[in-house]
Scaffold this motif. Structure first.
Motif, PDB file in Angstrom:
ATOM      1  N   PHE A  28       0.893  -1.154   0.000  1.00 28.36           N
ATOM      2  CA  PHE A  28       0.000   0.000   0.000  1.00 28.36           C
ATOM      3  C   PHE A  28       0.932   1.205   0.000  1.00 28.36           C
ATOM      4  O   PHE A  28       1.591   1.467   1.020  1.00 28.36           O
ATOM      5  N   ASN A  31       4.325   0.953   1.809  1.00 32.30           N
ATOM      6  CA  ASN A  31       4.205   0.013   2.925  1.00 32.30           C
ATOM      7  C   ASN A  31       4.012  -1.411   2.391  1.00 32.30           C
ATOM      8  O   ASN A  31       2.975  -1.726   1.802  1.00 32.30           O
ATOM      9  N   VAL A  33       2.941  -4.779   2.888  1.00 31.00           N
ATOM     10  CA  VAL A  33       2.092  -5.434   3.897  1.00 31.00           C
ATOM     11  C   VAL A  33       2.176  -6.949   3.797  1.00 31.00           C
ATOM     12  O   VAL A  33       2.117  -7.657   4.803  1.00 31.00           O
ATOM     13  N   PRO A  52      -0.855 -11.288  14.893  1.00 32.71           N
ATOM     14  CA  PRO A  52      -1.163 -10.012  15.529  1.00 32.71           C
ATOM     15  C   PRO A  52      -1.914  -9.068  14.602  1.00 32.71           C
ATOM     16  O   PRO A  52      -1.878  -9.221  13.376  1.00 32.71           O
ATOM     17  N   SER A  53      -2.569  -8.083  15.200  1.00 36.45           N
ATOM     18  CA  SER A  53      -3.236  -7.033  14.450  1.00 36.45           C
ATOM     19  C   SER A  53      -2.234  -6.337  13.532  1.00 36.45           C
ATOM     20  O   SER A  53      -1.117  -6.043  13.942  1.00 36.45           O
ATOM     21  N   GLY A  54      -2.635  -6.132  12.291  1.00 37.06           N
ATOM     22  CA  GLY A  54      -1.771  -5.427  11.346  1.00 37.06           C
ATOM     23  C   GLY A  54      -0.755  -6.324  10.657  1.00 37.06           C
ATOM     24  O   GLY A  54       0.064  -5.847   9.871  1.00 37.06           O
ATOM     25  N   SER A  55      -0.817  -7.626  10.887  1.00 37.07           N
ATOM     26  CA  SER A  55       0.189  -8.515  10.289  1.00 37.07           C
ATOM     27  C   SER A  55      -0.111  -8.819   8.817  1.00 37.07           C
ATOM     28  O   SER A  55       0.712  -9.414   8.132  1.00 37.07           O
ATOM     29  N   GLY A  56      -1.321  -8.445   8.345  1.00 30.64           N
ATOM     30  CA  GLY A  56      -1.632  -8.615   6.922  1.00 30.64           C
ATOM     31  C   GLY A  56      -2.639  -9.720   6.635  1.00 30.64           C
ATOM     32  O   GLY A  56      -2.855 -10.069   5.466  1.00 30.64           O
ATOM     33  N   LYS A  57      -3.307 -10.235   7.655  1.00 31.76           N
ATOM     34  CA  LYS A  57      -4.211 -11.376   7.477  1.00 31.76           C
ATOM     35  C   LYS A  57      -5.394 -11.010   6.561  1.00 31.76           C
ATOM     36  O   LYS A  57      -5.714 -11.742   5.635  1.00 31.76           O
ATOM     37  N   SER A  58      -6.034  -9.879   6.861  1.00 27.40           N
ATOM     38  CA  SER A  58      -7.188  -9.480   6.032  1.00 27.40           C
ATOM     39  C   SER A  58      -6.751  -9.173   4.618  1.00 27.40           C
ATOM     40  O   SER A  58      -7.442  -9.533   3.650  1.00 27.40           O
ATOM     41  N   THR A  59      -5.609  -8.531   4.483  1.00 32.01           N
ATOM     42  CA  THR A  59      -5.112  -8.204   3.139  1.00 32.01           C
ATOM     43  C   THR A  59      -4.871  -9.485   2.357  1.00 32.01           C
ATOM     44  O   THR A  59      -5.200  -9.578   1.166  1.00 32.01           O
ATOM     45  N   GLU A  68      -8.480  -6.993  -3.196  1.00 28.80           N
ATOM     46  CA  GLU A  68      -7.242  -6.232  -3.342  1.00 28.80           C
ATOM     47  C   GLU A  68      -6.445  -6.867  -4.472  1.00 28.80           C
ATOM     48  O   GLU A  68      -6.430  -8.098  -4.600  1.00 28.80           O
ATOM     49  N   GLU A 179     -12.415 -13.014  10.262  1.00 26.25           N
ATOM     50  CA  GLU A 179     -12.827 -12.735  11.640  1.00 26.25           C
ATOM     51  C   GLU A 179     -14.354 -12.659  11.751  1.00 26.25           C
ATOM     52  O   GLU A 179     -14.911 -11.630  12.149  1.00 26.25           O
ATOM     53  N   HIS A 211      -9.413 -14.979  15.546  1.00 23.32           N
ATOM     54  CA  HIS A 211      -8.765 -14.873  16.856  1.00 23.32           C
ATOM     55  C   HIS A 211      -9.281 -15.965  17.791  1.00 23.32           C
ATOM     56  O   HIS A 211      -8.899 -16.002  18.960  1.00 23.32           O
TER      57      HIS A 211
HETATM   58  N1  LIG Z   1      -6.571  -0.137   1.898  1.00 24.03           N
HETATM   59  C1  LIG Z   1      -5.446   0.073   2.597  1.00 24.03           C
HETATM   60  N2  LIG Z   1      -4.665   1.150   2.374  1.00 24.03           N
HETATM   61  C2  LIG Z   1      -3.533   1.351   3.063  1.00 24.03           C
HETATM   62  N3  LIG Z   1      -3.069   0.527   4.029  1.00 24.03           N
HETATM   63  C3  LIG Z   1      -3.818  -0.558   4.305  1.00 24.03           C
HETATM   64  C4  LIG Z   1      -5.025  -0.846   3.612  1.00 24.03           C
HETATM   65  N4  LIG Z   1      -5.550  -2.010   4.104  1.00 24.03           N
HETATM   66  C5  LIG Z   1      -4.695  -2.419   5.064  1.00 24.03           C
HETATM   67  N5  LIG Z   1      -3.650  -1.562   5.186  1.00 24.03           N
HETATM   68  C6  LIG Z   1      -2.516  -1.702   6.097  1.00 24.03           C
HETATM   69  O1  LIG Z   1      -1.993  -2.992   5.930  1.00 24.03           O
HETATM   70  C7  LIG Z   1      -1.526  -3.524   7.162  1.00 24.03           C
HETATM   71  C8  LIG Z   1      -2.148  -4.874   7.380  1.00 24.03           C
HETATM   72  O2  LIG Z   1      -3.550  -4.730   7.574  1.00 24.03           O
HETATM   73  P1  LIG Z   1      -4.521  -5.980   7.676  1.00 24.03           P
HETATM   74  O3  LIG Z   1      -5.902  -5.445   7.895  1.00 24.03           O
HETATM   75  O4  LIG Z   1      -4.312  -6.867   6.532  1.00 24.03           O
HETATM   76  O5  LIG Z   1      -3.980  -6.672   8.999  1.00 24.03           O
HETATM   77  P2  LIG Z   1      -4.670  -7.779   9.916  1.00 24.03           P
HETATM   78  O6  LIG Z   1      -3.604  -8.730  10.293  1.00 24.03           O
HETATM   79  O7  LIG Z   1      -5.882  -8.320   9.240  1.00 24.03           O
HETATM   80  O8  LIG Z   1      -5.104  -6.933  11.198  1.00 24.03           O
HETATM   81  P3  LIG Z   1      -6.363  -7.139  12.201  1.00 24.03           P
HETATM   82  O9  LIG Z   1      -6.121  -8.425  12.944  1.00 24.03           O
HETATM   83  O10 LIG Z   1      -6.275  -5.938  13.096  1.00 24.03           O
HETATM   84  O11 LIG Z   1      -7.601  -7.142  11.343  1.00 24.03           O
HETATM   85  C9  LIG Z   1      -1.879  -2.493   8.222  1.00 24.03           C
HETATM   86  O12 LIG Z   1      -0.727  -1.735   8.482  1.00 24.03           O
HETATM   87  C10 LIG Z   1      -2.937  -1.662   7.554  1.00 24.03           C
HETATM   88  O13 LIG Z   1      -2.917  -0.343   8.053  1.00 24.03           O
END
Ligand SMILES: Nc1ncnc2c1ncn2[C@@H]1O[C@H](COP(=O)(O)OP(=O)(O)OP(=O)(O)O)[C@@H](O)[C@H]1O
Length: 272
Positions: A28, A31, A33, A52-59, A68, A179, A211
Motif C-alpha cells: 500500500f 508500505n 504489507v 497479531p493485528s496489522g500482520s496482513g491477514k485481512s489483506t 485487493e 474474523e 482470533h
Molecule cells: N486499503 C489500505 N490502504 C492502506 N493501508 C492498508 C489498507 N488495508 C490495510 N492496510 C494496512 O496494511 C496492514 C495490514 O492490515 P490488515 O488489515 O491486513 O492486517 P490484519 O492482520 O488483518 O489486522 P487485524 O487483525 O487488526 O484485522 C496495516 O498496516 C494496515 O494499516
C-alpha cells in the motif's frame, strides 16, 4: 506477474490445490504489507490464519478473492490462476464465498430476500430457483424459522449466519472467513462457530482468519501464523498452537491464549 495459463482461465485442473499462493507481495504505497507469502489449502481442508493485528491477514484474504490486487505473485483457486489479468473476475468471485466481520445485509430485505437477491444478481438465477436454494441454505445454518425476519429483528449471530447462507447459496468451491465472530457479543459467537464447524465436517474447503483459538485448535487441519507480512510458521494446530517452534509465535500465543481460553468455553457450548 502471471504465467501464461496452460488451460483457459476458467477450466479447473483435476487434483489442483483449492488455493495456492506463491510469493505474494502487496504494497500500500511504500508500505509492504505482504512480503512473499507462500502456502496452499487442499480441497476439504480447513486452514486458520492467526497473527497479531496489522500482520496482513485481512489483506491476504482480500487478495485471494481480488478485493485487493496483489502487487506481485500468483494466487490459484482450483487450479485457475486468478491473478492472470485475463481472468473473469466475476467467475472468480462466484467460486469463492466470503464472509466478513460485518454482515453487510440489506436492511430492507428479509433473510430470505437477502440470500435470494445475491443469487439473482450474481448468478442471474430465476426467482423460484434462487428462493428454493435460499430456503435450503438458511435451513442449513439453523434459520428455517427466520426466513421472513429483517436484519434488525435478528441477533448479530443470526445476521452472520444469514451472511454465511448468502455465500453458500452461490455453491462456492472455497469459503473465506475474515474474523467472522469479532463483531459479535460473546454469547453469540458459539452459534456462528457451530455452523462453521458443521461446514468443516461436511468437507467445505475453508480459509479462516480468526482470533478464536478454540476453533483453530479443534477444527483446523492446519494453522498458519503470520507476523509482519510473512508466514512465520504453519502446521497442525497441535504443533503451531500447542508447541510453537518460533519465538514470535510463542510471544503472540502467550498474549492471546488466556483471554481466548475464557471465550472457548462459551463458544464450545454452542459449537456442538
Ligand atoms: N486499503 C489500505 N490502504 C492502506 N493501508 C492498508 C489498507 N488495508 C490495510 N492496510 C494496512 O496494511 C496492514 C495490514 O492490515 P490488515 O488489515 O491486513 O492486517 P490484519 O492482520 O488483518 O489486522 P487485524 O487483525 O487488526 O484485522 C496495516 O498496516 C494496515 O494499516
Amino acid at each position: 506477474m502471471s504465467e501464461t495459463p496452460e488451460q483457459g482461465p476458467d477450466v479447473p485442473e483435476a487434483g489442483a490445490s483449492a488455493i495456492e499462493i506463491r510469493d505474494l507481495h502487496k504494497y500500500f504505497g511504500r508500505n509492504e504489507v505482504l512480503r512473499g507469502i507462500d502456502f496452499h489449502v487442499e480441497p476439504g481442508e480447513v486452514v486458520c490464519v492467526i497473527g497479531p493485528s496489522g500482520s496482513g491477514k485481512s489483506t491476504l484474504l482480500r487478495c485471494v478473492n481480488l478485493l485487493e490486487e496483489p502487487t506481485s505473485g500468483t494466487v490459484r483457486v482450483a487450479g485457475v490462476e486468478i491473478t492472470d489479468p485475463e481472468v473473469d473476475i466475476d467467475a472468480v468471485r462466484r467460486r469463492i464465498g466470503m464472509v466478513f466481520q460485518a454482515f453487510n445485509l440489506f436492511p430492507h430485505l428479509t433473510a430470505l430476500g437477502n440470500v435470494t437477491i445475491a443469487q439473482r444478481k450474481v448468478l442471474r438465477r430465476g426467482r423460484a430457483e434462487a428462493e428454493r436454494t435460499a430456503r435450503q441454505v438458511l435451513e442449513r445454518v439453523g434459520l428455517a424459522d427466520k426466513l421472513a425476519s429483517y436484519p434488525a429483528q435478528l441477533s448479530g449471530g443470526q445476521q452472520q449466519r444469514v451472511a454465511i447462507a448468502r455465500a453458500l447459496a452461490m455453491g462456492p468451491r472455497v469459503m473465506l472467513f475474515d474474523e467472522p465472530t469479532s463483531a459479535l457479543d460473546p454469547e453469540l459467537v458459539g452459534d456462528v462457530l457451530g455452523v462453521m464447524r458443521e461446514l468443516a465436517e461436511e468437507g467445505m474447503t475453508m480459509l479462516v482468519v480468526t482470533h478464536e483459538m478454540s476453533f483453530a485448535r479443534e477444527v483446523a487441519d492446519r494453522v498458519v501464523f503470520m507476523d509482519d507480512g510473512v508466514v512465520v510458521e504453519e502446521g497442525p494446530p497441535g504443533q503451531v498452537i500447542a508447541d510453537p517452534r518460533h519465538e514470535r509465535t510463542r510471544t503472540f500465543l502467550s498474549r492471546v491464549l488466556d483471554p481466548a481460553a475464557a471465550r472457548v468455553g462459551e463458544a464450545g457450548e454452542g459449537g456442538g
